[in-house]
Design a protein around this motif. Sequence first.
Motif, PDB file in Angstrom:
ATOM      1  N   THR A  71     -36.846   5.451-105.139  1.00 50.40           N
ATOM      2  CA  THR A  71     -35.547   6.074-105.642  1.00 50.40           C
ATOM      3  C   THR A  71     -34.598   5.024-105.775  1.00 50.40           C
ATOM      4  OG1 THR A  71     -36.179   8.283-104.962  1.00 50.40           O
ATOM      5  CG2 THR A  71     -33.975   8.066-105.378  1.00 50.40           C
ATOM      6  N   LYS A  72     -34.382   4.231-104.566  1.00 55.65           N
ATOM      7  CA  LYS A  72     -33.458   3.206-104.766  1.00 55.65           C
ATOM      8  C   LYS A  72     -33.541   2.232-106.072  1.00 55.65           C
ATOM      9  CE  LYS A  72     -31.968   3.427 -99.861  1.00 55.65           C
ATOM     10  NZ  LYS A  72     -31.878   2.697 -98.553  1.00 55.65           N
ATOM     11  N   ARG A  73     -34.778   1.812-105.935  1.00 54.70           N
ATOM     12  CA  ARG A  73     -34.920   0.833-106.968  1.00 54.70           C
ATOM     13  C   ARG A  73     -34.939   1.314-108.384  1.00 54.70           C
ATOM     14  NH1 ARG A  73     -40.817  -2.477-107.476  1.00 54.70           N
ATOM     15  NH2 ARG A  73     -41.648  -0.499-107.955  1.00 54.70           N
ATOM     16  N   GLY A  74     -35.556   2.735-108.618  1.00 53.32           N
ATOM     17  CA  GLY A  74     -35.187   3.290-110.074  1.00 53.32           C
ATOM     18  C   GLY A  74     -33.616   3.325-110.306  1.00 53.32           C
ATOM     19  N   ILE A  75     -32.845   3.591-109.202  1.00 57.16           N
ATOM     20  CA  ILE A  75     -31.687   3.719-109.681  1.00 57.16           C
ATOM     21  C   ILE A  75     -30.628   2.223-110.059  1.00 57.16           C
ATOM     22  CG2 ILE A  75     -29.171   4.298-108.544  1.00 57.16           C
ATOM     23  CD1 ILE A  75     -30.363   6.693-107.002  1.00 57.16           C
ATOM     24  N   ILE A  79     -29.360   1.000-113.473  1.00 54.60           N
ATOM     25  CA  ILE A  79     -28.081   0.263-113.677  1.00 54.60           C
ATOM     26  C   ILE A  79     -27.901  -1.024-114.074  1.00 54.60           C
ATOM     27  CG2 ILE A  79     -26.001  -0.675-112.319  1.00 54.60           C
ATOM     28  CD1 ILE A  79     -26.320   1.737-110.428  1.00 54.60           C
ATOM     29  N   LEU A  80     -29.131  -1.678-114.016  1.00 50.76           N
ATOM     30  CA  LEU A  80     -29.284  -3.272-114.527  1.00 50.76           C
ATOM     31  C   LEU A  80     -29.482  -2.949-115.895  1.00 50.76           C
ATOM     32  CD1 LEU A  80     -31.095  -4.978-111.691  1.00 50.76           C
ATOM     33  CD2 LEU A  80     -28.746  -5.029-112.214  1.00 50.76           C
ATOM     34  N   CYS A 108     -18.737  -2.635-118.139  1.00 52.29           N
ATOM     35  CA  CYS A 108     -19.832  -1.597-117.957  1.00 52.29           C
ATOM     36  C   CYS A 108     -19.894  -1.396-116.309  1.00 52.29           C
ATOM     37  CB  CYS A 108     -21.241  -2.581-118.263  1.00 52.29           C
ATOM     38  SG  CYS A 108     -21.295  -2.805-119.896  1.00 52.29           S
ATOM     39  N   VAL A 109     -19.555  -2.488-115.633  1.00 47.76           N
ATOM     40  CA  VAL A 109     -19.532  -1.892-113.980  1.00 47.76           C
ATOM     41  C   VAL A 109     -18.375  -0.964-113.727  1.00 47.76           C
ATOM     42  CG1 VAL A 109     -18.671  -3.156-111.680  1.00 47.76           C
ATOM     43  CG2 VAL A 109     -20.328  -4.243-113.288  1.00 47.76           C
TER      44      VAL A 109
END
Length: 461
Positions: A71-75, A79-80, A108-109
């Motif tokens: 989940t963390k990696r997907g989020i 974002i990237l 974008c940030v």
Amino acid sequence: NGVTAQYRHGGDERSVVIELNLPKKLNSFFFKFYLYFTRRAHTVTVLFILTCVLVYVTLLEETPQDTTYNTKRGIVASILVFLCFGVTQAKDGPFTRPHPAYWRFWLCVSVVYELFLIFVLFQTVRDGRQFMKYIDPKLGVALPERDYGGNCLIYDPGNTTDPWHNIWDKMDGFVPAHFLGWYIKTLVIRDWWMCMIISVMFEFLEYSLEHQLPNFSECWWDHWIMDVLVCNGLGIYAGMKTLGWLSMKPYQWQGLWNIPTYKGKIKRMAFQFTPYSWVKFEWKPASNLRRWLAVLGIIFMFLLAELNTFYLKFVLWMPPEHYLVLLRLVFFVNVGGVAMREIYDFMDDPKFYRKLGQQAWLVAAITVTEFLIVVKYDPRTIMLPIPFFVTQCWFLGIVLILSWTLWRFFIRLILKFIKEKILINLHTMAHNDKAKTGLVILEHFIQKIYKNIPYLRKYSL
């Protein structure tokens, strides 16, 4: 050995060979790579690299069986990808140095940060605080606030070991942070008086709100000597000196290959991190009502963003030295300059800039959303009754501002209009022979009044 340029003149196509006569050693890989990196948008390159990464993750990498990690990696991956899109495709802002892509990245940030704040705002207080554990497992724990007040003796004779211990206790990491922060804020605002007003006003806010946050409780010399005079004052002074240098520096940009020496090329590359051109901010708050209200709004948003720094870490249980607090300050340093330039352009030429800039819009939305999170997560602290003396001081200040506004932009104009009408009527009546004698007496009487009242001398008939 040269560059061929073709052009048409008088119907004949001609060719001109320009001999550069540059040493071959200057045509190095380093400078070629620098030009390639700074002069191209790299849209195809970014798309190719992004596609390769996604293909690798899909076909070659084995997906872990950890749901939380995935989940963390997907989020983060989402974002990237959004940042890659924004850096290559988003609309450019007013700044172009060191590269337009740099400022598109921070735009974008800003969008990502605002979406994160909206997500936190829609959670319960408990879930929102525990959600911070997904970012850092050390968060989500209530923290005590540090009180900078207490013993306010500059020299403590009772402490024989170190009578100056009160000063050394206040010399923490926030001292250089105050100086650096106000140096950058001066570069953003570009006005001595506005910076000083915001600096002094924030100290008054700390006095007014120390009953809510112990962190605001400081000694009098910490407020006015350490903060206003030393840290903030020196930061503002250094910032104004830098602004003076930037305004005086000649902005005649030369192509990298037109510079014959390595030293000149490196100097030109260093100047890539300075502005392409210089715009001096002349706020002129008293020129008209619109600019006066806009300047008041800018000061208010600056103070609110400053307060959010302290209140957010209080309600979300983040220690002052946590890297998220530092990242937020770095974020505002980068987006604040663009936002302020867009606000100034919007104020200075509303016919050309018919809408508020995208970065200024996002900064305003972020500041308001942060404040709403503070209100929702700890309304009890926010609603603590303000001491009566503090309320009186703020009420007096608001009344003075309103009174000056009414006088400067309404009452004074009305009096000027009435005076002009009276003068027109007097000159009209002066053509009547029967009224001349009375008008001469009346004119001498008015002149005497105007000369005896110092303020009215400049309006003398």
